[in-house]
Every structure is written in C-alpha cells, then in structure tokens.
Scaffold this motif. Structure first.
Motif, PDB file in Angstrom:
ATOM      1  N   ARG A   3       0.866  -1.185   0.000  1.00  0.00           N
ATOM      2  CA  ARG A   3       0.000   0.000   0.000  1.00  0.00           C
ATOM      3  C   ARG A   3       0.896   1.227   0.000  1.00  0.00           C
ATOM      4  N   ARG A   4       0.506   2.250  -0.771  1.00  0.00           N
ATOM      5  CA  ARG A   4       1.327   3.442  -0.825  1.00  0.00           C
ATOM      6  C   ARG A   4       1.116   4.304   0.411  1.00  0.00           C
ATOM      7  N   ALA A   5       2.207   4.913   0.900  1.00  0.00           N
ATOM      8  CA  ALA A   5       2.066   5.830   2.031  1.00  0.00           C
ATOM      9  C   ALA A   5       1.628   7.190   1.493  1.00  0.00           C
ATOM     10  N   ASP A   6       0.517   7.685   1.970  1.00  0.00           N
ATOM     11  CA  ASP A   6       0.027   8.973   1.494  1.00  0.00           C
ATOM     12  C   ASP A   6      -0.959   9.524   2.518  1.00  0.00           C
ATOM     13  N   ASN A   7      -0.538  10.562   3.228  1.00  0.00           N
ATOM     14  CA  ASN A   7      -1.406  11.086   4.285  1.00  0.00           C
ATOM     15  C   ASN A   7      -2.618  11.834   3.748  1.00  0.00           C
ATOM     16  N   ALA A   9      -4.765  10.538   2.169  1.00  0.00           N
ATOM     17  CA  ALA A   9      -5.877   9.591   2.309  1.00  0.00           C
ATOM     18  C   ALA A   9      -6.811  10.005   3.438  1.00  0.00           C
ATOM     19  N   TRP A  10      -6.303  10.811   4.355  1.00  0.00           N
ATOM     20  CA  TRP A  10      -7.142  11.293   5.457  1.00  0.00           C
ATOM     21  C   TRP A  10      -8.372  12.034   4.944  1.00  0.00           C
ATOM     22  N   ALA A  12     -10.147  11.234   2.459  1.00  0.00           N
ATOM     23  CA  ALA A  12     -11.168  10.239   2.132  1.00  0.00           C
ATOM     24  C   ALA A  12     -11.798   9.652   3.390  1.00  0.00           C
TER      25      ALA A  12
END
Lengths: 289, 267
Positions: A3-7, A9-10, A12
């Motif tokens: 899974r890619r790390a990407d903050n 996403a918060w 969503a």
C-alpha cells in the motif's frame, strides 16, 4: 503490492470520522461527564469523582444482573457455536440447490426485527394460543414462560438459538467452502476419522471466521435487550433482567442520570475487556487454536 | 468430497427455524376471537382482515413508511461516507490508519443502551428529534464502521495493479472509480446494503428513544399495541409478517453473494 504511504488519504477518511464522532464520541463524552458529576439543574452541578461508580459496584441488583448476563451469554455461546459449525459442516458437503435454499432460510431469522422475534416467540410459546406452548403442556410438562423462571430461561435460550445460530452457521459455511478438497484427500489417505478431520483440517481453517463469530455473539449477547423486553419484560420477578434492561430502566425509567452513566461506562468497558481477553487468547494460541 | 445427502439434523434445524414463522403466518390469517377461542393447527376460517386493518389504518402504514425512510437514509449515508474511507484503508498507508480502523470497530461493541440518553439530548438539541434523520444518523454508529469493514475486505481483494493500469491508460480518477472500480465490487456493495439494512431495520431501542409521534417506526407501534389496548394477536401477527417481507426481499436479491459475502466481508 505494497500500500502506498500517502497522508492525503485522510481526506477520504474524514467523512467517516466526522459521522462517527457525531454519533459516538460526543455521546460517550456526555456519558462520562454525567458519571462524575451530580447534576441538580442546568447551573448547579457538583464534581463527585468516582462516587457513582462505587455506588453501582456495591449495588446488589447490579451484581445480580451481571451474573444473569454472564450466565446467559455463556449458555448462548455454548449452544450456538457447536450447533452452527455442525449445520455448516453438514451443508458444505452438499453444494447443490438444497444448500442454496437452506442458506436463504438461514438468513431469514437474521433479518427479522428484534422486537418481532420477541413477538413471534410470544405467540409461539404461549400455553393457550402457541404451538410450542400447547405442545409442551400437552406432554404434561408444567410450562409457562410468564410465571415460571425455568420456562422463561428455556424460552429465551430457544429464541436466541433460533435467532442467531444462523450467523455462526453462515460464517462457518463460508469458512469451510474455502478449504481446498486436497486437504480432505490427504486426511482420508492418512486414515483420519471424522473427528480427526474436523480437529486437524477444518478447525484450523475456521479459526478466523470462528473468532469473528464468537466475538459477534459474545458482544451481541452481552447487549441483549429487545427480545427479553418483548417476551418476558425481564420477569418473572427480575429473573430475566439483563444488564441493558436494568440500565434502560435506570436511565429512561427513573432518570437517574449519574448512576446510569457510571453503569454505562462500566458496561462498555466490560464488553471491551471481555472481547479483548478472548481475542488476545485466541491470537496467542498460535496455529493450534 | 463425494456428494452426500444432507444429514437429517439439518432438516430438523430447518423445521425448528420454520415452525415459529409458520405459526406467525397462521395467527395472522385468523380473527382474534378465533385465536383466543379455539386452538387450531391450520386456520379454520382464514381471513385477510388483519392485513386489511394494517393497510387502511394510517397509524400502521405510516409507521411502515417511517421505518423504510430511516433505513434508506441510513443506508445511503453509510455507503456515501464508507466507500471513500474503505478505498483509503485498502489502498494507502497513512498516519494512524490502524488505530483509526480499530477504533471504528470498537463502536460495534458499544451497547445501544449506553447511548440512549446522550442521543436523546444531542438530537433534541439540534432539532432532529422525532424525525427519520435522527434515527438514521444514530444508527450510523453501527452501520458506518460495519460498512467500512466489509467494503475494505472487498476492495482489498481487487488487485492494486488495476488502479495503476487505469491510470496508465489515461483514465481520470473519477471515471476509473465509478465506471471500473465500483462495478468490480458490486457484490460487496450488495452485501454492505444487506448489513446496513439488517442492522437498521431490526433495531428497536434507539428508534424508540428518538421518536415520539411523527416518525414512529413500525417496531415501536407494535410494542405499543402490546402494552396498550387489549391484545389483538391477529393484527400483531400480520404486522410481524409484513416486517419480515423486506428482509426476505433483500436476502433474495443478494442470495448469490451470501456465502461469498460472509467469507470476504468478514461481516
């Protein structure tokens, strides 16, 4: 693939957090707030710390309701889990039309409104107009769930088995369907009997779904309210008054905010603790479980 | 495994499940005086008057409408907020993701009785008390975490390469998500609707606390009939039968996804 790390996403997740905060955190904080203060009116309130908790823990009615609750949940689990596995095992060997039909029948009790479950069993078990009640009475067994403690408990258990065994059966069925036939062939070649096949082939594969089944049944049976409310109203006497019933009488019936709030917090923590204890003990059991 | 006949005990359990339902239908087809008067395994004077009573009395049919209203709102809200969140959980790592996921699940363990009083005050304060919205939002406490949980399971089973491929093919994210991705997890959406419906439709305690007269759901009307007037078992049974119908309809629609849904969705 990782899974890619990407903050970001918060963004969503934010709507869920907002909704759950509105429906869970705010109310829960209100409860905690009530449990440590004695409120007289809007402007007059007194911080009293853990007094309400002490009061609740010393209340013999709380202890009795708790004992009844634990006994009920233990009985429910002891009946429904083995029965559900048994039904699922019998079904999974016949993947034909009748199995599909039976799966539909199994899901029906899960979708009946909980108070209607109570009504169904009320009508079904009444000695005068109910099929079950009339049949048992005709056999000469004294039976009346409204006045006899034993009858009330047996009826409640029978009702819960009717209502929730399907959940265990459906979960186990899903788990069993995922086992490759090769495992069974290997077991047959090794000369394993039915019990050994179950113990060493099926049970390890069922571990995940059974953990969920036990957790769901454990927490739901600890929260049971509606069905006994309709069927027995907590009686005869207080013999089927479980924790939720007792709490509801305290909070809505008598409006004892403080003690009810303290009770609520203890109740919630108890369910969390029991679920956590079960979960960690299963996980620590390793592959053998 | 060779095909075997289903064990007799399964049929016995099937009968155990069916008998109370049969009795409910049986009662719903009789007049109250016949029910109380004489015990009959098969209704002697079958009649539909109980059903006619429900369809002509506004107290009954409006209550049905109210229940369907909050269940629909709840399902809609749950899906709308849960779909993006489930996608985020299944595709990205972000700060606090595990803690958040676990915290969502603990809400499933909260006894509804604990939330009665604060819910009552909260929804009264914002002026939603006695509307379908109050019940719908309150039920989100259980249905939103559940939806995220189920959808995350289904979305994780779709290979992440699909996302990449769509991007390389030059599809915009919106097109990919709605036209390619969501159709792939169609059965997941079906199962989620099944469970939202299941938990919102069957709940009584919260629905009863958050409604007074305007938005009274069917479950509440049923319990009030029990406590108030002299019992009319026939009408009560007919109402019971009617509350089961939507459930059976939902099961029928998702029947092919049931076993798969229970396995993948992890409930």
């Amino acid at each position: 693939m990782q899974r890619r790390a990407d903050n970001r996403a918060w963004f969503a997740v934010a709507p869920v957090v907002v909704v759950v905060a509105f429906t869970a955190i705010v109310p829960l904080m209100t409860v905690v707030n009530y449990s440590v203060q004695d409120i007289f009116d809007v402007d007059t309130r007194l911080f009293i710390g853990f007094d309400f908790y002490r009061e609740t823990l010393r209340d013999p009615r709380f202890a009795q309701a708790l004992l009844r609750q634990l006994a009920f949940s233990a009985l429910v689990l002891a009946i429904e889990i083995p029965l559900g596995i048994w039904i699922a095992r019998a079904l999974v060997r016949n993947q034909g039309k009748s199995a599909t039909g039976f799966l539909i029948l199994l899901s029906v009790p899960l979708l009946v409104p909980w108070n209607v479950v109570g009504t169904i069993w009320q009508i079904y078990a009444r000695p005068d107009i109910g099929l079950l009640g009339a049949a048992v009475t005709a056999l000469g067994i004294p039976y009346n769930y409204a006045s006899n403690v034993l009858s009330a408990w047996v009826t409640l258990l029978a009702m819960d088995v009717w209502h929730w065994t399907s959940l265990v059966a459906l979960l186990s069925f899903a788990g069993l369907s995922a086992i490759s036939p090769a495992y069974y062939q290997a077991a047959t070649l090794d000369g394993a009997n039915a019990w050994q096949t179950f113990r060493h082939v099926e049970l390890p594969h069922l571990k995940a779904v059974l953990t969920i089944a036990v957790l769901l049944r454990l927490m739901d049976s600890l929260m049971i309210y509606t069905e006994p409310f309709v069927l027995t109203g907590g009686g005869p006497g207080n013999s089927t008054t479980f924790l939720s019933q007792y709490l509801t009488t305290m909070a809505v019936g008598q409006f004892d905010l403080g003690p009810a709030a303290a009770f609520s917090v203890l109740y919630f923590l108890m369910i969390l603790l029991l679920c956590w204890l079960f979960y960690t003990s299963v996980m620590r059991g390793g592959d053998d479980g | 495994m060779a095909e075997k006949r289903v064990h007799w005990s399964v049929y016995a359990f099937g009968v155990y499940l069916l008998l109370p339902l049969y009795w409910l239908v049986n009662m719903s087809l009789q007049r109250n005086q016949d029910i109380v008067g004489e015990f009959a395994i098969v209704p002697r004077n079958p009649t539909l008057t109980n059903y006619a009573e429900i369809f002509t009395n506004p107290v009954w049919y409006e209550a049905f409408g109210n229940s369907l209203a909050y269940v629909s709102i709840n399902t809609l809200v749950s899906l709308t907020v849960a779909i993006p969140a489930a996608y985020a959980f299944s595709r990205y790592r972000f700060l606090g993701d595990r803690q958040l996921f676990f915290w969502l699940l603990t809400n499933r363990m909260a006894p509804p009785a604990v939330f009665l009083l604060p819910f009552f005050q909260l929804y009264s304060a914002v002026g939603l008390f006695d509307t379908p919205f109050a019940v719908a939002f309150a039920h989100c406490l259980f249905t939103v975490p559940l939806s995220v949980w189920i959808l995350e399971g289904f979305m994780s089973s779709v290979p992440r390469e699909i996302d990449e491929m769509a991007r390389l093919d030059g599809h915009a994210f919106g097109y990919f998500f709605f036209r390619l991705f969501l159709p792939l997890i169609k059965s997941g959406l079906g199962v989620t609707v099944f469970f939202c419906f299941m938990f919102s439709w069957v709940e009584l305690l919260i629905a009863r606390t958050l409604t007074a007269s305007e938005a009274k759901p069917i479950a509440v009307v049923m319990t009030r009939t029990v406590s108030a007037s002299g019992l009319d078992w026939g009408v009560l049974a007919a109402a019971g039968v009617l509350t089961i119908v939507p459930g059976i309809a939902v099961v029928w629609f998702v029947r092919r996804h049931l076993a798969r849904g229970f396995a993948l969705g992890r409930v």
